[in-house]
Design a protein around this motif. Structure first.
Motif, PDB file in Angstrom:
ATOM      1  N   GLU A  81     -14.036 -14.058   8.829  1.00 31.19           N
ATOM      2  CA  GLU A  81     -13.794 -13.474   7.506  1.00 31.19           C
ATOM      3  C   GLU A  81     -14.976 -12.605   7.109  1.00 31.19           C
ATOM      4  O   GLU A  81     -16.131 -12.911   7.418  1.00 31.19           O
ATOM      5  CB  GLU A  81     -13.596 -14.574   6.456  1.00 31.19           C
ATOM      6  N   LEU A  82     -14.683 -11.494   6.427  1.00 29.70           N
ATOM      7  CA  LEU A  82     -15.708 -10.680   5.771  1.00 29.70           C
ATOM      8  C   LEU A  82     -15.326 -10.554   4.305  1.00 29.70           C
ATOM      9  O   LEU A  82     -14.172 -10.221   3.977  1.00 29.70           O
ATOM     10  CB  LEU A  82     -15.792  -9.284   6.393  1.00 29.70           C
ATOM     11  N   PRO A  83     -16.246 -10.822   3.382  1.00 28.95           N
ATOM     12  CA  PRO A  83     -15.922 -10.708   1.962  1.00 28.95           C
ATOM     13  C   PRO A  83     -15.794  -9.254   1.533  1.00 28.95           C
ATOM     14  O   PRO A  83     -16.314  -8.348   2.196  1.00 28.95           O
ATOM     15  CB  PRO A  83     -17.123 -11.377   1.280  1.00 28.95           C
ATOM     16  N   GLU A  84     -15.106  -9.015   0.443  1.00 30.95           N
ATOM     17  CA  GLU A  84     -15.015  -7.668  -0.103  1.00 30.95           C
ATOM     18  C   GLU A  84     -16.412  -7.180  -0.465  1.00 30.95           C
ATOM     19  O   GLU A  84     -17.222  -7.917  -1.024  1.00 30.95           O
ATOM     20  CB  GLU A  84     -14.112  -7.655  -1.345  1.00 30.95           C
ATOM     21  N   GLY A  85     -16.697  -5.933  -0.120  1.00 30.73           N
ATOM     22  CA  GLY A  85     -18.011  -5.370  -0.408  1.00 30.73           C
ATOM     23  C   GLY A  85     -19.059  -5.662   0.643  1.00 30.73           C
ATOM     24  O   GLY A  85     -20.224  -5.293   0.468  1.00 30.73           O
ATOM     25  N   ALA A  86     -18.664  -6.304   1.756  1.00 25.31           N
ATOM     26  CA  ALA A  86     -19.646  -6.630   2.801  1.00 25.31           C
ATOM     27  C   ALA A  86     -20.292  -5.374   3.370  1.00 25.31           C
ATOM     28  O   ALA A  86     -21.433  -5.401   3.815  1.00 25.31           O
ATOM     29  CB  ALA A  86     -18.976  -7.419   3.923  1.00 25.31           C
ATOM     30  N   GLY A  87     -19.562  -4.265   3.351  1.00 29.26           N
ATOM     31  CA  GLY A  87     -20.053  -3.038   3.971  1.00 29.26           C
ATOM     32  C   GLY A  87     -20.820  -2.134   3.041  1.00 29.26           C
ATOM     33  O   GLY A  87     -20.646  -0.906   3.084  1.00 29.26           O
TER      34      GLY A  87
END
Length: 337
Positions: A89-95
């Protein structure tokens, strides 16, 4: 847009599942996932969760790619490599700029605006609906072995022989060809100089004379501008164009927007009333190798009386491109002085 498959000529790979609380498969991006250069856009990367990866997966990569961009090669919005196999999983805004939501060991590659982060959607107005392929790649190596400054395309080349599976979600975006969007021209150029050096030219009244591509600006008087509402005087010579018999005259440049190091815009107040109210401006974005400078001309708020008198735009896209070339030359000369 065409229904071409971006994976058609790649080695076959097993499919697994990726979902997102940000956007459903086949649905349009929310406003936050648009570029910050689009009203409401915030360049926020989507939340992603995946499951069912093939046995033997030792790492993941994530890419976001606009297949329909009018470039001949599409447009890479995001690329993340070396995500550990234990992460699903990657959270929203990780990038964001720092990759604040990425797991240890993972890193972002520069996208097609040469920023190591997620950059949001910005399809050209009237170009139709674009498809954004959000892909989780399951790989058979712990590290794909590409340098941090590699392109997403190079990442794809490196992954071709190591991909066990792909989980694909497709988001969409389109910008209608509204009257407002049709009344604006934008062109961009990478200037190999820091933003403050470019901005120093754009805030200097004589800098405007130095970068003029029309031959009309003879000289300027005034101090470097610092805030919206600042003004300076420009001495013009319309005879340089040979179109209207106006001869020599003066205009005032009025700054309408100024964000230090990021954006400057202005309008011109001349000898005729009402004022035309077209806008000229520049946006500056840090990029690999210098500053991405976007020059724009907007006539969406031109007074109706002037619309009856004059055919807009009064400046062409080629003229904006020429000015960007002269701007680069001017910045270089000032740096060498």
């Amino acid at each position: 847009m065409s229904a071409n498959d971006p994976f058609a000529r790649l080695p076959e790979a097993a499919s697994f599942t990726v979902t997102s609380t940000t956007v459903a498969n086949g649905a349009a991006w929310p406003p936050e996932q648009f570029s910050s250069g689009v009203p409401g856009g915030k360049d926020v990367s989507p939340q992603l969760s995946w499951s069912g990866a093939p046995e033997g997966t030792r790492s993941y990569a994530v890419t976001v790619y606009d297949l329909d961009a009018p470039t001949g090669s599409g447009f890479w919005h995001w690329a993340v490599a070396d995500i550990p196999a234990t992460v699903t999983e990657l959270p929203e805004g990780a990038g964001d700029d720092t990759g604040s939501g990425l797991p240890d060991g993972a890193f972002q590659l520069p996208n097609d605006v040469r920023q190591a982060r997620f950059v949001g959607a910005a399809p050209p107005a009237g170009h139709g609906v674009h498809r954004y392929f959000v892909v989780v790649h399951a790989l058979d190596v712990e590290s794909i072995g590409v340098p941090a400054d590699a392109t997403p395309a190079f990442l794809g080349f490196a992954m071709a022989g190591h991909t066990l599976g792909r989980a694909v979600l497709v988001a969409t975006a389109g910008t209608p060809a509204t009257s407002e969007s049709a009344e604006r021209i934008e062109v961009s150029r990478l200037v190999p100089a820091p933003a403050d050096a470019v901005f120093a030219v754009l805030t200097d009244p004589k800098g405007h004379v130095d970068i003029d591509a029309s031959g009309m600006l003879m000289d300027a008087e005034g101090h470097p501008v610092q805030r919206p509402g600042d003004r300076f005087l420009v001495h013009m010579d319309r005879e340089a164009l040979g179109d209207f018999p106006l001869g020599r005259y003066d205009v005032e440049v009025v700054i309408t927007k100024l964000v230090p190091g990021e954006e400057i815009a202005w309008t011109v107040e001349g000898q005729f009333r009402p004022y035309v109210r077209h806008i000229y401006g520049y946006r500056l974005e840090p990029a690999e190798g210098g500053t991405l400078v976007t020059s724009y001309y907007d006539w969406s708020e031109v007074d109706e009386e002037w619309r009856r008198r004059v055919v807009f735009p009064v400046i062409s896209e080629s003229a904006l491109k020429a000015t960007l070339g002269i701007l680069e030359r001017t910045v270089r000369r000032r740096a060498a002085a």
